[in-house]
Design an enzyme around this catalytic site. Sequence first.
Site, PDB file in Angstrom:
ATOM      1  N   GLY A 185       0.817  -1.218   0.000  1.00 17.45           N
ATOM      2  CA  GLY A 185       0.000   0.000   0.000  1.00 17.45           C
ATOM      3  C   GLY A 185       0.852   1.269   0.000  1.00 17.45           C
ATOM      4  N   ARG A 186       2.099   1.122  -0.350  1.00 16.71           N
ATOM      5  CA  ARG A 186       3.062   2.242  -0.378  1.00 16.71           C
ATOM      6  C   ARG A 186       3.239   2.901   0.993  1.00 16.71           C
ATOM      7  NH1 ARG A 186       4.579   2.006  -5.321  1.00 16.71           N
ATOM      8  NH2 ARG A 186       3.084   1.615  -6.983  1.00 16.71           N
ATOM      9  N   LEU A 187       3.093   2.098   2.035  1.00 13.90           N
ATOM     10  CA  LEU A 187       3.315   2.617   3.395  1.00 13.90           C
ATOM     11  C   LEU A 187       4.766   2.314   3.782  1.00 13.90           C
ATOM     12  CD1 LEU A 187      -0.001   1.375   5.115  1.00 13.90           C
ATOM     13  CD2 LEU A 187       0.402   3.458   3.802  1.00 13.90           C
ATOM     14  N   HIS A 188       5.678   2.654   2.867  1.00 10.33           N
ATOM     15  CA  HIS A 188       7.074   2.224   2.995  1.00 10.33           C
ATOM     16  C   HIS A 188       7.732   2.734   4.269  1.00 10.33           C
ATOM     17  CE1 HIS A 188       6.138   1.314  -1.073  1.00 10.33           C
ATOM     18  NE2 HIS A 188       6.184   2.576  -1.475  1.00 10.33           N
TER      19      HIS A 188
END
Length: 207
Positions: A185-188
């Site tokens: 979820g691109r919650l890098h």
Amino acid sequence: MNKKNNLGLDICFMNEDDPFVVFKQWMSEAEKSEINDPNAVALATVNDTNQPDVRMVLLKEFNNAGFVFFTNLNSKKGTDLKKIPKASMCFHWKSLLRQVRISGDITLISDNEADQYFNSRPYISRIGAWSSNQSKPMEARDSFLNKVEEYKKKFVDKNNVPRPKHWSGFLLSPKKIEFWKDVEGRLHQRLEYSKEFNLWKKQILYP
Ligand SMILES: Cc1cc2nc3c(=O)[nH]c(=O)nc-3n(C[C@H](O)[C@H](O)[C@H](O)COP(=O)(O)O)c2cc1C
């Protein structure tokens, strides 16, 4: 739940004040999981009109002083770095979904260090270093291949090919090193080390 470090990041970010310890660990994991060249790294330089340029090189050494790569000093990157001795590197390890970005100042390594590495290279690579005017326009591929043959005749003894003066290594002494890991979820996750008065300060960044 996955184990976390003191900053709430995955444990692979470790709990280290020294970014080289983290880099060493990440590189050793990349060496196990990448299909080839885990030490391949994008190297960005800038020329005297402020035009950035980027290309791959191989990281050949790293220690607390910094990150070393080798090249032709008359190449495009060589002339950029002579005028503006600053650079940035970016590793992307696809198998680990990780990135490391490094930026800082550039210095030339010593002749002794350059000789040592040059002498460890395969014969044909040492001959290639003599034969290639790296990054200069070439009239015909054959002129280059003829030069390779000429230098093979000049340096017949495979154990005794001197290092050309125009071929050496650069040391990137980092001011910043950022570790990045993919999260769904691109919650890098990102951890940045910055050097301040010779001490490393670390902070986490929004993805
Ligand atoms: C995986 C990979 C590794 C490379 N390693 C080096 C290297 O260590 N040194 C080098 O001079 N060129 C290396 N090259 C070639 C450079 O990317 C580039 O084509 C060349 O150095 C000329 O760059 P310049 O014109 O910007 O100086 C590598 C290319 C690839 C794809």
